[in-house]
Scaffold this motif. Structure first.
Motif, PDB file in Angstrom:
ATOM      1  N   SER A  15      29.051  13.347  32.829  1.00 14.57           N
ATOM      2  CA  SER A  15      29.834  13.440  31.604  1.00 14.57           C
ATOM      3  C   SER A  15      29.368  12.420  30.566  1.00 14.57           C
ATOM      4  O   SER A  15      29.155  12.764  29.400  1.00 14.57           O
ATOM      5  N   LEU A  16      29.206  11.182  30.986  1.00 16.46           N
ATOM      6  CA  LEU A  16      28.760  10.148  30.062  1.00 16.46           C
ATOM      7  C   LEU A  16      27.327  10.402  29.607  1.00 16.46           C
ATOM      8  O   LEU A  16      26.981  10.131  28.455  1.00 16.46           O
ATOM      9  N   SER A  17      26.505  10.958  30.472  1.00 15.08           N
ATOM     10  CA  SER A  17      25.108  11.270  30.109  1.00 15.08           C
ATOM     11  C   SER A  17      25.037  12.225  28.931  1.00 15.08           C
ATOM     12  O   SER A  17      24.087  12.166  28.143  1.00 15.08           O
ATOM     13  N   GLU A  18      26.008  13.124  28.805  1.00 14.68           N
ATOM     14  CA  GLU A  18      26.018  14.053  27.672  1.00 14.68           C
ATOM     15  C   GLU A  18      26.180  13.313  26.351  1.00 14.68           C
ATOM     16  O   GLU A  18      25.724  13.785  25.321  1.00 14.68           O
ATOM     17  N   LEU A  19      26.821  12.162  26.394  1.00 13.37           N
ATOM     18  CA  LEU A  19      27.030  11.353  25.198  1.00 13.37           C
ATOM     19  C   LEU A  19      25.943  10.296  25.043  1.00 13.37           C
ATOM     20  O   LEU A  19      25.386  10.124  23.966  1.00 13.37           O
ATOM     21  N   ASP A  20      25.637   9.593  26.143  1.00 15.39           N
ATOM     22  CA  ASP A  20      24.707   8.461  26.076  1.00 15.39           C
ATOM     23  C   ASP A  20      24.100   8.221  27.465  1.00 15.39           C
ATOM     24  O   ASP A  20      24.731   7.575  28.318  1.00 15.39           O
ATOM     25  N   GLU A  25      23.428   5.358  32.839  1.00 12.77           N
ATOM     26  CA  GLU A  25      22.561   4.643  33.790  1.00 12.77           C
ATOM     27  C   GLU A  25      23.059   3.210  34.002  1.00 12.77           C
ATOM     28  O   GLU A  25      23.119   2.728  35.125  1.00 12.77           O
ATOM     29  N   GLU A  26      23.417   2.549  32.918  1.00 19.17           N
ATOM     30  CA  GLU A  26      23.904   1.166  32.990  1.00 19.17           C
ATOM     31  C   GLU A  26      25.172   1.076  33.839  1.00 19.17           C
ATOM     32  O   GLU A  26      25.284   0.228  34.728  1.00 19.17           O
ATOM     33  N   GLU A  64      36.411  12.838  24.989  1.00 19.40           N
ATOM     34  CA  GLU A  64      35.477  13.888  25.406  1.00 19.40           C
ATOM     35  C   GLU A  64      34.883  13.576  26.772  1.00 19.40           C
ATOM     36  O   GLU A  64      34.800  14.452  27.638  1.00 19.40           O
ATOM     37  N   VAL A  65      34.450  12.341  26.958  1.00 21.22           N
ATOM     38  CA  VAL A  65      33.839  11.945  28.236  1.00 21.22           C
ATOM     39  C   VAL A  65      34.849  12.072  29.371  1.00 21.22           C
ATOM     40  O   VAL A  65      34.566  12.690  30.400  1.00 21.22           O
TER      41      VAL A  65
END
Length: 178
Positions: A15-20, A25-26, A64-65
């Motif tokens: 979900s977070l990968s879709e944003l950043d 990864e962090e 969203e996330v």
């Protein structure tokens, strides 16, 4: 390196990968969560996730996330709810029929929609600790209810988180605008 194979961790990463992607990864590197994590570790991870998101992203981005991190809405429940809705002449009757047959949540007709009212927290990551958590964590329920009601209504409704037990409320309440 610690395993990061918990279903909640994987869902959040995607979900977070879709944003950043870099932020995803962090967080995964700094806050791994394994399948075998106990409830204390899950709660600490959830709390760290809220802090991470709140420090880096806007409320809209966070919403969203977190909404994409929801537990899946069951097709069987959606089918039953469609049946209740089809038998009803309005939202009040729909809520009454639903409440007579379903037990884990109640529905209340409200101006312009329905309220989903949960009498307790059902979240596997945070329910077993009495400690509160940011309302950010509970935004996943919006994705869950949006998905469920999309199946029931045949369209995606607007949903709003009104109250959460884990952030100090007496109940968890989500409004669905119909």
């Amino acid at each position: 390196m610690a395993k990061n194979d918990n279903a909640h961790a994987l869902k959040f990463f995607h979900s977070l990968s879709e944003l950043d992607g870099g932020a995803a990864e962090e967080f995964a590197r700094e806050h791994p969560l394994s399948k075998s994590a106990d409830y204390k570790k899950k709660f600490a991870w959830a709390k760290a996730q809220c802090e991470f998101l709140e420090e880096r992203f806007s409320p809209e981005e966070i919403g969203e996330v977190r909404a994409r991190c929801h537990c899946e809405a069951g097709a069987a429940m959606a089918k039953r709810m469609r049946g209740y809705l089809e038998k009803s002449e309005g939202l009040s009757e729909f809520a009454r029929i639903f409440n007579e047959r379903e037990k884990y949540v109640t529905l209340e007709a409200a101006d312009g929609g329905l309220l989903f009212v949960y009498p307790e927290c059902y979240c596997a990551c945070v329910k077993r600790t009495p400690e509160p958590i940011s309302r950010t964590w509970c935004l996943c329920t919006l994705g869950h209810i949006r998905g469920l009601m999309s199946q029931v209504l045949g369209r995606e409704p607007q949903v709003e988180l009104l109250e959460t037990i884990k952030s100090g409320g007496e109940r968890c309440i989500v409004k669905v605008y119909i």
